[in-house]
Motif scaffolding. Structure first.
Motif, mmCIF file in Angstrom:
data_model
loop_
_atom_site.group_PDB
_atom_site.id
_atom_site.type_symbol
_atom_site.label_atom_id
_atom_site.label_comp_id
_atom_site.label_asym_id
_atom_site.label_seq_id
_atom_site.Cartn_x
_atom_site.Cartn_y
_atom_site.Cartn_z
ATOM 1 N N ASP A 1 0.751 -1.323 -0.205
ATOM 2 C CA ASP A 1 -0.127 -0.003 0.042
ATOM 3 C C ASP A 1 0.979 1.203 -0.026
ATOM 4 O OD1 ASP A 1 -2.338 1.670 0.244
ATOM 5 O OD2 ASP A 1 -2.035 1.519 2.234
ATOM 6 N N LEU A 2 1.527 1.630 -1.270
ATOM 7 C CA LEU A 2 2.240 2.765 -1.209
ATOM 8 C C LEU A 2 1.671 3.927 -1.682
ATOM 9 C CD1 LEU A 2 5.120 1.098 -3.184
ATOM 10 C CD2 LEU A 2 4.983 1.434 -0.737
ATOM 11 N N ASP A 3 2.338 5.221 -1.463
ATOM 12 C CA ASP A 3 1.511 6.343 -1.986
ATOM 13 C C ASP A 3 1.528 6.475 -3.423
ATOM 14 O OD1 ASP A 3 1.391 9.384 -1.180
ATOM 15 O OD2 ASP A 3 2.533 9.309 -3.064
ATOM 16 N N PRO A 4 0.494 6.830 -4.245
ATOM 17 C CA PRO A 4 0.471 6.759 -5.653
ATOM 18 C C PRO A 4 1.439 7.390 -6.122
ATOM 19 C CG PRO A 4 -1.859 7.216 -4.533
ATOM 20 C CD PRO A 4 -0.628 7.419 -3.500
ATOM 21 N N PRO B 1 15.001 5.789 1.311
ATOM 22 C CA PRO B 1 15.040 4.480 1.804
ATOM 23 C C PRO B 1 14.078 3.438 1.136
ATOM 24 C CG PRO B 1 14.203 5.989 3.394
ATOM 25 C CD PRO B 1 14.756 6.492 2.341
ATOM 26 N N ILE B 2 12.903 3.899 0.820
ATOM 27 C CA ILE B 2 11.926 3.126 0.248
ATOM 28 C C ILE B 2 12.291 2.827 -1.383
ATOM 29 C CG2 ILE B 2 9.538 2.984 -0.577
ATOM 30 C CD1 ILE B 2 8.602 4.977 1.692
ATOM 31 N N GLY C 1 7.175 -3.551 1.895
ATOM 32 C CA GLY C 1 5.933 -2.976 2.464
ATOM 33 C C GLY C 1 5.914 -2.336 3.717
ATOM 34 N N ARG C 2 6.759 -3.230 4.632
ATOM 35 C CA ARG C 2 6.997 -2.780 5.865
ATOM 36 C C ARG C 2 7.857 -1.566 5.903
ATOM 37 N NH1 ARG C 2 9.218 -7.562 8.982
ATOM 38 N NH2 ARG C 2 7.427 -8.408 8.084
ATOM 39 N N VAL C 3 8.918 -1.501 5.186
ATOM 40 C CA VAL C 3 9.816 -0.407 5.010
ATOM 41 C C VAL C 3 9.200 1.085 4.538
ATOM 42 C CG1 VAL C 3 11.699 0.615 3.591
ATOM 43 C CG2 VAL C 3 11.864 -1.847 4.436
ATOM 44 N N TYR D 1 9.011 4.256 6.642
ATOM 45 C CA TYR D 1 9.821 5.508 6.465
ATOM 46 C C TYR D 1 8.895 6.471 5.585
ATOM 47 C CZ TYR D 1 14.049 3.503 7.465
ATOM 48 O OH TYR D 1 15.284 3.131 8.047
ATOM 49 N N GLY D 2 7.532 5.838 5.351
ATOM 50 C CA GLY D 2 6.642 6.731 4.533
ATOM 51 C C GLY D 2 5.792 7.656 5.318
ATOM 52 N N LYS D 3 5.982 7.637 6.633
ATOM 53 C CA LYS D 3 5.091 8.356 7.562
ATOM 54 C C LYS D 3 5.485 9.968 7.458
ATOM 55 C CE LYS D 3 4.501 4.673 10.995
ATOM 56 N NZ LYS D 3 4.974 4.192 12.364
#
Length: 413
Positions: free
Chosen positions: A154-157, A355-356, A403-405, A409-411
């Motif tokens: 579930d990544l940012d578009p 990092p992502i 996905g966990r990474v 880091y995507g917060k």
């Protein structure tokens, strides 16, 4: 075994391995099939060590050799996989991110190739030009592996578009760079050798730009044909002909077939879907290519597992391959960080993009196929073994944790 029997066996095994994964492992489909294939391969090798008289490993090695993994992927499956991947990319989002994607897919691949090549000289002691070929093999991210994992994350578009676009185009760019460097490292091959100081640059741009232009022209012709009638079985067949025929034509005239497949897929996916297809046709084309993508992914990842039979391990080689994993990650980090830091004032990037994208830059079957396609030399066994270890680590470890990474880091800050 004849071709039909081999193909039947591959399909049966892929189905069985997929079922084993769904029942017991419950991993993402492609990764699970690779895991089951590896477990089966390791089991056979252990049985062969315990009871060498059976000769099971040699029999399977002969059978796997008949699959011709490199040719099957680079000259058959790849065109369909790239076309299917490009067909489902959101072109509107990609258009907004085209500068980022272009820089990542060109300069980023170049940075990674050079850095990994320099590291390979230190780790393996190979000549620099051979090490650069090695760098070109492991630098591109594999769109097959990347797009498969993106569906499970579930990544940012915006980030998803950047990763998907980069993986589609840097694969083609990396393949062209590989051809150029192989021509320099092994000039006696002749097929992709370019004479003169400017020869490699001319070859690179001819392959890359020629492939993009051919894909656009063939995609536009197909779009115009599809626009003139509404018959969804025929239109599905036309897209299949575009993927197969366009890839073969590009290869025949000496331009980049992967880039041609990507550009043709993008045009049909955006322009063709909007202006040349009815709702019924759009659903049929979309469903057909999703099924093709899923089936070929399953076959490809199973075949990657069986390529273990062609890898030669020793203590020193295993240590060198582990060091190569670290070097590949560092090279990927530089390939992402340099363009992002250089463009951060002009373009918006989501939190944790470095990092992502570093951890999400998966390697896959294309790297193994390129390593297998190298001419025989004293360095080919080492390159093949290290490439295999890098790919397996990338898919199993990075693929299961990206996905966990991304969530960590995507917060937002």
């Amino acid at each position: 075994m004849n071709t039909l029997q081999i193909a039947s066996l591959v399909v049966v095994l892929a189905g069985l391995f997929g079922a084993v994964n769904s029942i017991f492992l419950k991993l993402p489909a492609s990764i699970g099939i690779l895991a089951v294939s590896l477990i089966a391969s390791i089991g056979v090798l252990l049985i062969d060590l315990a009871i060498p008289g059976l000769g099971i490993a040699d029999s399977i090695r002969t059978l796997v050799n008949e699959l011709h993994f490199s040719e099957a992927l680079l000259e058959g499956m790849l065109g369909l996989l790239l076309f299917a991947g490009a067909l489902h990319v959101n072109v509107s989002d990609l258009r907004k991110q085209w500068v980022v994607v272009l820089v990542m897919a060109t300069i980023g691949v170049g940075i990674s190739t050079v850095l990994f090549g320099m590291g390979a000289v230190a780790i393996f002691g190979m000549p620099l030009i051979v090490a650069l070929v090695f760098g070109a093999i492991v630098s591109p991210t594999d769109p097959v592996a990347v797009l498969g994992v993106l569906r499970e994350s579930d990544l940012d578009p915006t980030l998803e578009t950047q990763i998907a676009g980069e993986s589609l185009f840097n694969d083609g760019v990396g393949y062209v760079l590989f051809l150029v460097l192989v021509g320099l490292a092994f000039p006696t091959l002749g097929e992709h050798h370019a004479d003169g100081a400017w020869g490699p640059f001319v070859l690179f741009f001819r392959e890359a730009l020629g492939g993009a232009l051919l894909g656009l022209v063939l995609g536009w012709i197909t779009f115009r044909i599809m626009r003139s009638f509404d018959d969804y079985p025929v239109e599905v067949l036309l897209t299949l002909g575009l993927a197969f025929g366009g890839y073969a034509l590009a290869d025949a005239i000496g331009v980049s077939a992967p880039i041609a497949a990507v550009t043709a897929g993008l045009l049909i996916g955006e322009h063709g879907s909007t202006f040349a297809m009815s709702k019924q046709t759009r659903e049929a084309v979309d469903g057909f290519w999703k099924m093709v993508d899923a089936i070929l992914n399953a076959l490809l990842f199973m075949m990657i597992g069986f390529e273990l039979f062609f890898v030669t391990f020793s203590g020193d080689m295993l240590l060198a391959s582990i060091a190569a994993i670290a070097m590949a990650l560092l090279a990927r980090l530089a390939a992402v960080a340099v363009p992002v830091l250089a463009m951060r004032r002009a373009h918006d990037f989501v939190p944790g993009v470095i990092p992502i994208m570093t951890w999400g830059g998966l390697k896959g079957g294309i790297s193994i196929a390129l390593a297998l396609s190298l001419p025989n030399s004293e360095w080919k066994p080492e390159i093949l073994t290290a490439t295999y270890v890098i790919v397996v680590f990338s898919i199993l470890v990075q693929g299961l944790t990206v996905g966990r990474v991304a969530r960590h880091y995507g917060k937002p800050a």
